[in-house]
Design a protein around this motif. Structure first.
Motif, PDB file in Angstrom:
ATOM      1  N   ARG A   4      -0.147   1.850 -10.267  1.00 57.08           N
ATOM      2  CA  ARG A   4      -0.724   1.253  -9.381  1.00 57.08           C
ATOM      3  C   ARG A   4      -1.128  -0.016 -10.439  1.00 57.08           C
ATOM      4  NH1 ARG A   4      -2.686   2.731  -4.493  1.00 57.08           N
ATOM      5  NH2 ARG A   4      -1.337   4.243  -4.208  1.00 57.08           N
ATOM      6  N   ALA A  25      -2.011   7.976  -1.215  1.00 55.72           N
ATOM      7  CA  ALA A  25      -2.877   6.742  -1.479  1.00 55.72           C
ATOM      8  C   ALA A  25      -3.553   7.991  -2.589  1.00 55.72           C
ATOM      9  CB  ALA A  25      -4.411   6.782  -0.827  1.00 55.72           C
ATOM     10  N   GLU A  50      -6.959   0.973  -0.257  1.00 55.70           N
ATOM     11  CA  GLU A  50      -5.187  -0.441  -0.351  1.00 55.70           C
ATOM     12  C   GLU A  50      -4.976  -1.243   0.141  1.00 55.70           C
ATOM     13  OE1 GLU A  50      -2.602   1.626  -1.290  1.00 55.70           O
ATOM     14  OE2 GLU A  50      -2.823   3.333  -1.763  1.00 55.70           O
ATOM     15  N   SER A  67       0.777  -0.763  -0.022  1.00 56.41           N
ATOM     16  CA  SER A  67       0.224   0.268  -0.630  1.00 56.41           C
ATOM     17  C   SER A  67       0.900   1.062  -0.198  1.00 56.41           C
ATOM     18  CB  SER A  67      -0.972   0.046   1.150  1.00 56.41           C
ATOM     19  OG  SER A  67       0.110   0.623   2.017  1.00 56.41           O
ATOM     20  N   LEU A  73      -5.592   6.693  -5.953  1.00 57.54           N
ATOM     21  CA  LEU A  73      -6.134   4.997  -6.073  1.00 57.54           C
ATOM     22  C   LEU A  73      -6.161   5.678  -7.796  1.00 57.54           C
ATOM     23  CD1 LEU A  73      -7.648   4.045  -3.059  1.00 57.54           C
ATOM     24  CD2 LEU A  73      -6.034   3.127  -4.711  1.00 57.54           C
ATOM     25  N   LYS A  75      -7.399   4.420   2.222  1.00 58.66           N
ATOM     26  CA  LYS A  75      -5.857   3.751   2.648  1.00 58.66           C
ATOM     27  C   LYS A  75      -6.435   2.145   3.055  1.00 58.66           C
ATOM     28  CE  LYS A  75      -2.563   5.558   4.213  1.00 58.66           C
ATOM     29  NZ  LYS A  75      -1.872   5.876   3.862  1.00 58.66           N
TER      30      LYS A  75
END
Ligand code: ADP
Ligand code: MG
Lengths: 236, 322
Positions: free
Chosen positions: B191, A77, A144, A73, A79, A141
């Motif tokens: 990612r 964050a 994640e 992770s 994403l 988070k």
């Protein structure tokens, strides 16, 4: 590890044993995030070796390290804008099936259902159809970690999973990490020293790109160097 | 990302209309309609790449013109049509692999540069290598080895049939798990890698898929229009395709089709004015300024959907792409 003329990590020797929770603490700028980047394959080290499960993975690209069982992770964050939580999890789940399965409607529906039930288990069912980046910081988070765990990694790298979370969220997440620890090797970077002390089997204290103290929580707690660095820097 | 019933209906309407045209219209319009379908295919090819995967190809004409020219070259030397088509596929594969490999490898702005360079150099090559390509005069396919042996209606049906098949397949792709991977690569490459995706491979694959669609359009163009000129490979057409996609609305498939149809039609209508590129340019600027999601995102004011203040609209529990 160097960025141009800046040496960020040096003479660093870290051994994470299978099954343990290994915490890395240290003041801001100590190089903790950089170390995780190097371990995960985000950054190529300018010198040194990385071994995982006895295999040298120094030059193995990040995506293949993930497939070898290295989940992570990120501290920040960030994403997938435009992708919902359920889709993101479906994405994580479909990774190990061959690309031609990605085209199969039935297979996709199956994975979508699994993704939903995993979100339910994580207590995030209500976010399933929300865009990942529209969630609150704490939820992002959390997501994640759900994403990182989707493929049951053998080693989980968590970069400040609790930063920016409310006190109650922290306690909840702490309990989850403890639960995970029973099945997973975890490298945990965090600032919440009390939390770290209560979860970790071993702790490495980093300062200026080096590990200055390493040992069990009680050893580290007793160490004068660790106190000086950590408390000194934290109070500065 | 959010699937709407309106778009679903719009797609079906476009496909049905396209297929019904030949029943009602005189031959002349069929040629025009077939032409529009071919341009629409080229628009779809770029939407798959730019809209869905976020890869900015500014050289889409290369994937269109190379197979078209290959057919022209083989056929004008008396080669049989089947050989010409096979050669076109082979040539496309070589070009797409090479461009895809280097464009992906350089990444980011490099993708634009490599694709644009490919289109520009092939254009120059077609101009210079007169022995092979006929230079500025281009090539002309003999009637016997083209779709012209068929009746106009039959020709149209071939084009419309292939066109709707490609549209259907592209929609399937966009909504599949593969489409999800494309969306994720577009949205956060790093990612994707951290999740275990080989991003470079996905980019190369989608470049090949896109080139394949553009190639189908190019082959149809050669077989229907029969006249080939270097412009079909050049940066002019490559850039125009980008405009079609953005004008209509990227990542919708239908939007770029509409964008292509509108732009090509306007170009023909306005052709008589000397300053028509200026008009088209202003139209494009207006759309980008006031409707950045493209014309397809425009709704009559009364029907405009209100957005809920908290987050985006929910999408159905499937992959929900498209
Ligand atoms: N891309 C980069 N270029 C130059 N310096 C960097 C870069 N990334 C991190 N650093 C530097 O490396 C040091 C360690 O950073 P980091 O690993 O993020 O520390 P931590 O996570 O322990 O707070 C910091 O001094 C930071 O400024
Ligand atoms: Mg950090």
């Amino acid at each position: 590890m160097r960025f141009g003329p800046f040496t960020v990590l040096s003479e660093l020797d870290l051994e994470v044993r299978a099954g343990e929770v290994h915490a890395i603490i240290g003041p801001n700028g100590a190089g903790k995030t950089t170390l995780l980047h190097v371990l995960a394959g985000d950054l190529l080290p300018s010198a040194g070796r990385i071994r995982f499960d006895g295999k040298d993975i120094t030059f193995v690209p990040m995506y293949r390290r993930a497939r070898l069982g290295l989940g992570r992770s990120y501290q920040i964050a960030r994403l997938f804008p435009g992708v919902t939580c359920q889709q993101a999890l479906q994405l994580a789940l479909q990774r190990d099936s061959p690309a031609r399965d990605w085209l199969s409607r039935g297979r996709c529906r199956l994975l979508a259902e699994r993704a939903l039930s995993m979100l339910e288990t994580a207590g995030m069912a209500q976010c399933a159809h929300q865009e990942t980046t529209s969630l609150s910081h704490g939820l992002q988070k959390q997501l994640e970690i759900v994403l990182a765990l989707a493929n049951e990694p053998r080693l989980l790298l968590l970069d400040e999973p609790m930063a920016g979370m409310s006190a109650s969220e922290r306690i909840e997440l702490g309990a989850r990490i403890r639960l995970l620890a029973a099945r997973q090797t975890i490298v945990l970077v965090d600032h919440d020293i009390e939390m770290v002390m209560s979860i970790a089997d071993r702790i490495s204290v980093m300062h200026n790109g080096r590990i200055v103290v390493e040992g069990s929580p009680s050893e580290v707690r007793a160490s004068r160097i660790a106190q000086a660095i950590y408390l000194g820097a934290a109070n500065a | 990302m959010v699937r709407s019933g309106g778009r679903e209906r719009a797609t079906t309407a476009v496909v049905v209309l396209a297929l019904l045209c030949p029943l009602a219209l005189p031959d002349f319009y069929l040629y025009t309609a077939a032409d529009l379908i071919i341009w629409a295919l080229l628009a779809i090819s770029l939407d798959v790449l730019l809209g869905y995967a976020g890869l900015p190809s500014f050289g889409q004409a290369a994937f269109f013109g190379v197979p078209a020219y290959t057919i022209g070259i083989v056929v004008s030397r008396g080669g049989p049509l089947t050989l010409a088509i096979l050669a076109a596929i082979a040539a496309l594969l070589v070009i797409a692999m090479a461009v895809g490999y280097f464009a992906t490898k350089t990444g980011g702005v490099g993708y634009i540069v490599v694709t644009m360079l490919a289109s520009f150099s092939l254009f120059q090559l077609a101009l210079v290598w007169t022995g092979l390509t006929g230079g500025e005069n281009g090539l002309y396919l003999p009637r016997a080895s083209s779709l012209a042996v068929l009746r106009v209606r039959a020709q149209y049906l071939v084009v419309a049939g292939l066109g709707s098949a490609v549209l259907w397949a592209s929609r399937r792709l966009a909504r599949s798990g593969y489409g999800l991977a494309l969306a994720a690569v577009k949205s956060n490459e790093r990612r994707c890698r951290a999740l275990g995706y080989n991003v470079e491979r996905i980019k190369l694959q989608v470049t090949l898929v896109s080139a394949g669609i553009a190639g189908i359009a190019g082959i149809l163009y050669a077989l229907v229009e029969r006249a080939l000129a270097p412009d079909l490979l050049g940066p002019g057409l490559s850039t125009e395709v980008v405009i079609w996609v953005l004008l209509g609305g990227a990542q919708t498939l239908v939007g770029p089709i509409m964008g292509a149809a509108l732009f090509v039609t306007l170009k023909q209508v306005l052709n008589t004015f000397e300053s028509y590129p200026l008009v088209l340019g202003l139209l494009f600027v207006a759309v980008v300024t006031w409707a950045p999601a493209g014309l397809i995102a425009l709704r009559p004011p009364g029907r405009r959907r209100r957005r809920s203040p908290g987050g985006p609209r929910p999408s159905p529990p499937e992959t929900g792409l498209g």
